[in-house]
Design a protein around this motif. Structure first.
Motif, mmCIF file in Angstrom:
data_model
loop_
_atom_site.group_PDB
_atom_site.id
_atom_site.type_symbol
_atom_site.label_atom_id
_atom_site.label_comp_id
_atom_site.label_asym_id
_atom_site.label_seq_id
_atom_site.Cartn_x
_atom_site.Cartn_y
_atom_site.Cartn_z
ATOM 1 N N SER A 163 104.166 40.816 -34.931
ATOM 2 C CA SER A 163 104.926 38.962 -34.805
ATOM 3 C C SER A 163 106.144 38.992 -34.157
ATOM 4 C CB SER A 163 105.312 38.967 -36.795
ATOM 5 O OG SER A 163 105.605 40.261 -37.185
ATOM 6 N N ALA A 164 106.768 40.262 -33.345
ATOM 7 C CA ALA A 164 107.852 40.265 -33.128
ATOM 8 C C ALA A 164 107.865 39.082 -32.108
ATOM 9 C CB ALA A 164 108.266 41.821 -32.393
ATOM 10 N N ARG A 165 108.950 38.599 -31.414
ATOM 11 C CA ARG A 165 109.073 37.723 -30.311
ATOM 12 C C ARG A 165 107.793 36.746 -30.409
ATOM 13 N NH1 ARG A 165 113.504 38.722 -27.139
ATOM 14 N NH2 ARG A 165 114.175 41.532 -28.096
ATOM 15 N N ALA A 184 118.380 30.821 -39.044
ATOM 16 C CA ALA A 184 118.691 32.198 -40.098
ATOM 17 C C ALA A 184 118.322 32.685 -39.287
ATOM 18 C CB ALA A 184 117.706 31.701 -41.318
ATOM 19 N N GLU A 185 118.554 34.078 -39.270
ATOM 20 C CA GLU A 185 118.517 35.393 -38.603
ATOM 21 C C GLU A 185 118.390 36.692 -39.673
ATOM 22 O OE1 GLU A 185 121.969 36.413 -37.122
ATOM 23 O OE2 GLU A 185 122.466 35.587 -35.371
ATOM 24 N N ASP A 186 117.421 37.462 -39.053
ATOM 25 C CA ASP A 186 116.644 38.778 -40.233
ATOM 26 C C ASP A 186 116.050 38.039 -41.575
ATOM 27 O OD1 ASP A 186 119.176 40.119 -38.762
ATOM 28 O OD2 ASP A 186 120.472 39.109 -39.548
ATOM 29 N N HIS A 187 114.642 37.437 -40.594
ATOM 30 C CA HIS A 187 114.257 37.097 -41.488
ATOM 31 C C HIS A 187 112.582 36.803 -41.349
ATOM 32 C CE1 HIS A 187 113.951 32.399 -41.023
ATOM 33 N NE2 HIS A 187 114.694 32.977 -39.570
ATOM 34 N N ARG A 188 111.724 36.353 -41.936
ATOM 35 C CA ARG A 188 110.171 36.880 -41.704
ATOM 36 C C ARG A 188 109.679 35.104 -42.904
ATOM 37 N NH1 ARG A 188 105.688 40.867 -43.600
ATOM 38 N NH2 ARG A 188 106.458 40.560 -45.512
ATOM 39 N N GLN A 228 96.312 35.754 -55.895
ATOM 40 C CA GLN A 228 96.312 36.446 -54.304
ATOM 41 C C GLN A 228 96.507 34.651 -53.291
ATOM 42 O OE1 GLN A 228 92.183 38.376 -54.374
ATOM 43 N NE2 GLN A 228 93.352 40.158 -53.431
ATOM 44 N N ALA A 229 97.125 35.267 -52.320
ATOM 45 C CA ALA A 229 97.150 34.584 -51.395
ATOM 46 C C ALA A 229 96.590 34.965 -49.902
ATOM 47 C CB ALA A 229 98.613 33.231 -51.545
ATOM 48 N N TYR A 230 96.759 33.916 -48.386
ATOM 49 C CA TYR A 230 96.857 34.496 -47.763
ATOM 50 C C TYR A 230 97.711 34.025 -46.994
ATOM 51 C CZ TYR A 230 96.023 34.574 -43.143
ATOM 52 O OH TYR A 230 96.174 35.259 -40.972
ATOM 53 N N ALA A 231 98.870 34.958 -45.870
ATOM 54 C CA ALA A 231 100.378 35.031 -45.765
ATOM 55 C C ALA A 231 99.868 34.953 -44.648
ATOM 56 C CB ALA A 231 101.346 36.209 -46.004
ATOM 57 N N LEU A 232 100.595 33.727 -43.435
ATOM 58 C CA LEU A 232 100.807 33.799 -42.489
ATOM 59 C C LEU A 232 101.760 33.613 -41.949
ATOM 60 C CD1 LEU A 232 98.685 32.955 -39.213
ATOM 61 C CD2 LEU A 232 99.321 30.583 -39.792
ATOM 62 N N THR A 233 101.963 34.665 -40.818
ATOM 63 C CA THR A 233 103.438 34.910 -40.920
ATOM 64 C C THR A 233 103.421 33.843 -39.304
ATOM 65 O OG1 THR A 233 103.004 37.489 -41.024
ATOM 66 C CG2 THR A 233 105.492 36.613 -39.445
ATOM 67 N N LEU A 234 104.892 33.121 -39.707
ATOM 68 C CA LEU A 234 104.962 32.070 -38.571
ATOM 69 C C LEU A 234 106.212 32.776 -37.595
ATOM 70 C CD1 LEU A 234 105.217 28.722 -40.303
ATOM 71 C CD2 LEU A 234 103.723 29.754 -39.131
ATOM 72 N N LEU A 235 107.047 32.980 -38.074
ATOM 73 C CA LEU A 235 108.460 33.653 -37.580
ATOM 74 C C LEU A 235 108.550 34.634 -38.095
ATOM 75 C CD1 LEU A 235 110.827 30.920 -37.294
ATOM 76 C CD2 LEU A 235 109.811 32.366 -34.925
ATOM 77 N N ARG A 236 108.958 35.799 -36.817
ATOM 78 C CA ARG A 236 109.920 36.777 -37.473
ATOM 79 C C ARG A 236 111.076 37.105 -36.956
ATOM 80 N NH1 ARG A 236 110.683 42.875 -37.693
ATOM 81 N NH2 ARG A 236 108.903 43.246 -36.117
ATOM 82 N N SER A 237 112.538 37.271 -37.581
ATOM 83 C CA SER A 237 113.702 37.270 -36.771
ATOM 84 C C SER A 237 114.687 38.362 -36.811
ATOM 85 C CB SER A 237 114.090 35.764 -37.285
ATOM 86 O OG SER A 237 113.978 34.952 -36.476
ATOM 87 N N ALA A 240 115.756 38.152 -29.902
ATOM 88 C CA ALA A 240 114.940 38.248 -30.819
ATOM 89 C C ALA A 240 115.428 37.875 -32.186
ATOM 90 C CB ALA A 240 114.299 40.215 -30.747
ATOM 91 N N GLN A 241 115.536 36.637 -32.764
ATOM 92 C CA GLN A 241 116.614 36.146 -33.914
ATOM 93 C C GLN A 241 115.741 34.961 -33.308
ATOM 94 O OE1 GLN A 241 117.280 37.455 -36.438
ATOM 95 N NE2 GLN A 241 119.043 38.897 -35.779
#
Length: 658
Positions: free
Chosen positions: A17-19, A407-411, A490-499, A524-525
């Motif tokens: 999930s980086a960049r 925002a910065e430093d978040h997922r 339960q829920a499925y979490a799909l990563t969109l952004l990781r800053s 990378a933010q």
């Protein structure tokens, strides 16, 4: 197994999930080569078309230059990743041009009746497909006729009125010079769609219409006619007009086919329009499979077929992340959810219906100075625009999400509640679909990295229990996780952004020590606008019986389509490239060998047991020969186009051109 345990060495799962913009571009450009340019170049070659191999070879080299692990993983310095995007752009441009020239060759050899048609390249067998094609605004069809004679509904919505690019008075000789400037079907960066001339009261008018269509234009005949007008002194004055054609969007749902290839679709009479199952209300849309409504700031889904209700669908959740490019390091108790959501509009064109809504998420701008928690003294608003679309007769909900990351430093993740309890996830991987247990193995107390809770995926993740299933498809989003709320749901979490702002940090909780140099990486933010595409589908039975993998591929790689005009040709209805006997036999490559230019088709067996791979290439001569991954002949040469494969076995078949 998959060697994803950190017991012996770091796995560094956060690189998924980086960049994420790099992952998306890699998905797009790889798809442009594998799914469109290479198969179309092969199809054109089998019909005496142009040689696109040199361009494809160069495009692949550019793409592979972005594939070292510190590059594609997104775990290098900012300059490394900035230099990747021009390579992606160049490779994509080459792939797109090869695809256009190749399908153009097939279009020009295919007979098209009065009224024109739209040539559609189907990239995926055994799955319905949606088309969203650019066509002239003069089109006025409400149905399309397929090569087999059946019809499907279509919608045409005007999108661009066009414009006059050039309107210039010239001498009659100047009109000839203008025509001589038009070569290889182009005017500047535009493609020529139509050329006309008119002589009225000794005034010569030459009009060229340009646009994205692939048409058959006899430009040499027109040049000669204009030369004769000028040579015989029939014109005193002249005028040159270059007009960009008006455009419209053509949308339709095409039924499954067993083939990969080009189909020529033509307008059908309005009397043959099939009935639509779409319904639109003030705050909801529905088809025969689902009702999707926007209530109290969130989406709710009613599954008509299976009697399931899902609330709080596609909810966005934002967490603090003090990690680096290698690993997420989620800050405990720093979860933020949207504070406002508003429905913007509901629209339908008869083939698709869309809900558009805006979600506002107020998040801390960054971590505090000690990087121990999110700084709630400095808050920013993260706007998220969602378009949720239903298609007529299709059991799938498409999402297009645009995020302005302030925002910065978040997922940031999108959550899909599961209607049943599951203990494993089903995800597509390279030549494989894995069933992964959700239970996280205990940390051994010695390894530097904590066991991962997120998992990799290619085009889909699916979940099943009690004979029911739910799948989430994606385009270039490679990280997912099953999470629980405080009530245990339960829920499925799909990563969109990781800053994150560091290449590596030595002070993480999720990993001991650095995984690389401690260098700041502000890019990378991931500031600015990002767009994500994913889809949801429900089904009965297992993922194989429901055709989930083919459905995911059809979403990820929709057909390529070009409008064309009436013209003669030796082909009728288009040209099939390859036909596959079973949905369990999955094509992974259809291309021309770089060694000797012969057709090569690579498949793998996803059926769950031993299976026969039946592959037919209509334009090839006779049966295929089994070759290895380096395209060298192996012993088990086939007597016909059927090869028996073990579960997950890969087979490459080489065919002789007819």
């Amino acid at each position: 197994g998959e060697l994803r345990s950190p017991d012996r060495s770091n796995v560094l799962v956060g690189v998924l999930s980086a960049r994420v913009d790099i992952k998306q571009r890699d998905f797009q450009v790889s798809g442009a080569l594998e799914r469109y340019a290479e198969p179309l170049e092969l199809l054109a070659h089998l019909h005496d078309g142009p040689d696109g191999l040199p361009a494809l070879k160069h495009a692949w080299r550019l793409l592979l230059e972005n594939s070292p692990h510190d590059s594609i993983c997104g775990c290098s310095v900012d300059q490394t990743h900035r230099e990747m995007f021009p390579r992606y752009d160049r490779a994509e441009q080459l792939a797109q041009q090869v695809a256009r020239e190749s399908i153009g060759h097939i279009i020009r050899r295919t007979a098209v009746a009065s009224g024109g048609g739209v040539a559609v390249f189907r990239t995926v067998p055994h799955a319905a497909a949606t088309i969203d094609a650019d066509v002239p605004d003069s089109w006025n069809a409400s149905a399309l006729r397929l090569p087999d004679g059946s019809t499907v509904s279509c919608a045409i919505v005007a999108s661009d009125p066009g414009e006059v690019l050039v309107n210039e008075r010239v001498s009659p000789q100047g009109a000839i010079r203008h025509l001589d400037f038009l070569r290889e079907g182009r005017y500047d960066a535009h493609y020529i769609e139509e050329m006309q001339w008119e002589l009225k009261k000794r005034h010569l008018t030459v009009t060229t219409t340009v646009g994205p269509d692939i048409t058959v234009v006899d430009d040499e005949a027109l040049r000669e006619e204009v030369r004769q007008v000028v040579k015989n002194d029939l014109a005193d004055t002249a005028e040159v007009i270059v007009r960009r054609s008006g455009r419209a969007r053509l949308r339709a749902v095409l039924p499954p086919t067993a083939s990969v290839g080009v189909e020529m679709l033509t307008p059908a009479p309005a009397s043959e329009v099939p009935a639509t199952d779409l319904t639109v209300a003030s705050r909801s849309i529905s088809n025969s499979f689902y009702e999707l409504s926007f209530r109290k700031g969130t989406l709710a889904l009613r599954d008509w077929q299976f009697g399931v209700d899902l609330k709080q669908l596609n909810v966005f959740v934002d967490e603090g992340d003090r990690g680096d490019e290698y690993n997420a390091d989620i800050v405990p108790g720093a979860v933020v959810q949207p504070f406002a959501a508003e429905l913007l509009d509901v629209s339908s064109d008869g083939v698709s219906a869309t809900l558009r809504y805006m979600t506002l998420l107020e998040a801390p701008a960054s971590l505090n100075r000690k990087r121990s928690r999110r700084n709630r003294q400095d808050m920013v608003v993260v706007p998220i625009l969602t378009e949720a679309t239903l298609w007529a007769g299709l059991p799938r909900i498409d999402f297009r999400v645009t995020v302005e990351n302030t925002a910065e430093d978040h997922r940031l993740r999108a959550l899909f509640p599961l209607p049943f309890a599951v203990d494993h996830a089903i995800t597509e991987n390279q030549f494989h679909v894995a069933e992964r247990p959700l239970a996280v193995p205990p940390w051994n107390g010695m390894s530097a990295e904590q066991p991962p809770t997120t998992f990799p995926q290619k085009t889909f993740a699916a979940f099943e229990a009690d004979g029911a299933g739910m799948a989430v498809f994606n385009k270039g989003l490679q990280e997912g996780e099953v999470v629980r709320d405080p009530e245990g749901r339960q829920a499925y979490a799909l990563t969109l952004l990781r800053s994150v702002g560091w290449l590596s940090r030595p002070d993480l909780v999720s990993r001991r020590g650095g995984a690389g140099p401690t260098i700041a990486t502000p890019d990378a933010q991931m500031p600015g606008e990002h767009t994500f595409e994913y889809a949801l589908a429900t089904y009965r039975g297992g993922w194989r019986a429901a055709g989930v993998q083919a459905m995911a591929h059809s979403f990820a790689y929709p057909p390529l389509a070009f409008a064309t005009n009436e013209h003669d040709g030796s082909l009728s209805g288009g040209a099939a490239l390859a036909t596959f006997s079973s949905p369990g036999i999955v094509p992974s490559a259809i291309h021309r060998s770089a060694e000797d230019g012969t057709p090569v088709i690579r498949v793998y067996n996803a059926s769950g047991g031993p299976a026969e791979a039946g592959v037919d290439v209509p334009a090839a001569l006779g049966a295929g020969t089994r070759v290895d991954l380096l395209e060298r002949p192996v012993r088990d040469v086939t007597a016909e186009q059927r090869v028996t494969l073990r579960p997950w076995e890969i087979a490459s078949l080489r065919f002789e051109p007819a």
